[in-house]
Design a protein around this motif. Structure first.
Motif, mmCIF file in Angstrom:
data_model
loop_
_atom_site.group_PDB
_atom_site.id
_atom_site.type_symbol
_atom_site.label_atom_id
_atom_site.label_comp_id
_atom_site.label_asym_id
_atom_site.label_seq_id
_atom_site.Cartn_x
_atom_site.Cartn_y
_atom_site.Cartn_z
ATOM 1 N N SER A 26 -14.493 21.033 -16.758
ATOM 2 C CA SER A 26 -13.475 19.993 -16.941
ATOM 3 C C SER A 26 -14.070 18.687 -17.457
ATOM 4 O O SER A 26 -13.371 17.912 -18.104
ATOM 5 C CB SER A 26 -12.694 19.753 -15.642
ATOM 6 O OG SER A 26 -13.496 19.127 -14.682
ATOM 7 N N GLU A 29 -16.475 17.775 -22.138
ATOM 8 C CA GLU A 29 -16.334 16.912 -23.311
ATOM 9 C C GLU A 29 -16.972 15.559 -23.076
ATOM 10 O O GLU A 29 -17.637 15.007 -23.954
ATOM 11 C CB GLU A 29 -14.867 16.795 -23.705
ATOM 12 C CG GLU A 29 -14.317 18.100 -24.237
ATOM 13 C CD GLU A 29 -12.901 18.012 -24.770
ATOM 14 O OE1 GLU A 29 -12.430 16.903 -25.061
ATOM 15 O OE2 GLU A 29 -12.271 19.075 -24.910
ATOM 16 N N SER A 35 -16.436 19.482 -28.000
ATOM 17 C CA SER A 35 -15.070 19.936 -27.783
ATOM 18 C C SER A 35 -15.120 21.232 -26.981
ATOM 19 O O SER A 35 -15.753 22.209 -27.407
ATOM 20 C CB SER A 35 -14.368 20.181 -29.118
ATOM 21 O OG SER A 35 -13.122 20.807 -28.902
ATOM 22 N N ALA A 36 -14.484 21.247 -25.846
ATOM 23 C CA ALA A 36 -14.528 22.413 -24.961
ATOM 24 C C ALA A 36 -13.995 23.678 -25.631
ATOM 25 O O ALA A 36 -14.377 24.786 -25.257
ATOM 26 C CB ALA A 36 -13.750 22.127 -23.681
ATOM 27 N N THR A 37 -13.139 23.540 -26.609
ATOM 28 C CA THR A 37 -12.573 24.706 -27.291
ATOM 29 C C THR A 37 -13.502 25.261 -28.368
ATOM 30 O O THR A 37 -13.239 26.321 -28.908
ATOM 31 C CB THR A 37 -11.219 24.363 -27.928
ATOM 32 O OG1 THR A 37 -11.408 23.309 -28.883
ATOM 33 C CG2 THR A 37 -10.209 23.944 -26.881
ATOM 34 N N GLU A 38 -14.583 24.552 -28.654
ATOM 35 C CA GLU A 38 -15.475 24.973 -29.734
ATOM 36 C C GLU A 38 -16.840 25.460 -29.249
ATOM 37 O O GLU A 38 -17.725 25.725 -30.053
ATOM 38 C CB GLU A 38 -15.678 23.808 -30.719
ATOM 39 C CG GLU A 38 -14.391 23.403 -31.411
ATOM 40 C CD GLU A 38 -14.561 22.191 -32.322
ATOM 41 O OE1 GLU A 38 -15.690 21.669 -32.440
ATOM 42 O OE2 GLU A 38 -13.560 21.776 -32.913
ATOM 43 N N GLN A 58 -22.419 26.075 -29.826
ATOM 44 C CA GLN A 58 -21.313 26.297 -30.758
ATOM 45 C C GLN A 58 -20.855 27.747 -30.658
ATOM 46 O O GLN A 58 -21.674 28.664 -30.686
ATOM 47 C CB GLN A 58 -21.775 25.971 -32.177
ATOM 48 C CG GLN A 58 -20.683 26.012 -33.203
ATOM 49 C CD GLN A 58 -21.198 25.587 -34.576
ATOM 50 O OE1 GLN A 58 -22.243 24.985 -34.703
ATOM 51 N NE2 GLN A 58 -20.437 25.912 -35.596
#
Length: 117
Positions: A26, A29, A35-38, A58
């Motif tokens: 959490s 970032e 970016s947590a989504t990347e 990555q």
């Protein structure tokens, strides 16, 4: 809450591990400036030494192909080989250090060699 009342949470090892890991995710970032989504995450904990390692790299290359963490890079091995990166995660400033896959492979290989002797 009522006066003269104390609320208590007591958790065991697995819940503590889960809490620590989920909080790192959490705050990823903010702490790692990614970016947590990347990214993909990897982690390990040494209960005896009371140390935790959390790593992110990555997730995909420019073509959208997944970039797995090389099998030679083991978080448990790096936990023993790497120095601490910060005294606190609550302070300001950079709390992480960047390493290349090659640097980490070398560290893991060196640590495994020394353990075998």
């Amino acid at each position: 809450m009522k006066e003269k009342t104390v609320r208590v949470i007591k958790i065991g090892r697995e819940a503590l591990y889960e809490f620590l890991y989920e909080n790192m995710i959490s705050e990823e970032e903010n702490l790692l400036q990614v970016s947590a989504t990347e990214v993909m995450n990897h982690f390990a904990i040494d209960w005896e030494k009371e140390e935790f390692i959390f790593m992110a790299h990555q997730a995909e290359d420019a073509d959208g192909e997944l970039i797995p963490l090389p099998k030679e890079i083991q978080p448990e091995t790096l936990l023993k080989a790497l120095p601490e990166t910060a005294d606190s995660l609550l302070g300001r400033g950079k709390v992480y250090r960047d390493y290349s896959f090659e640097e980490l492979k070398e560290l893991c290989g060196e640590n495994e060699d020394s353990e075998e002797k």
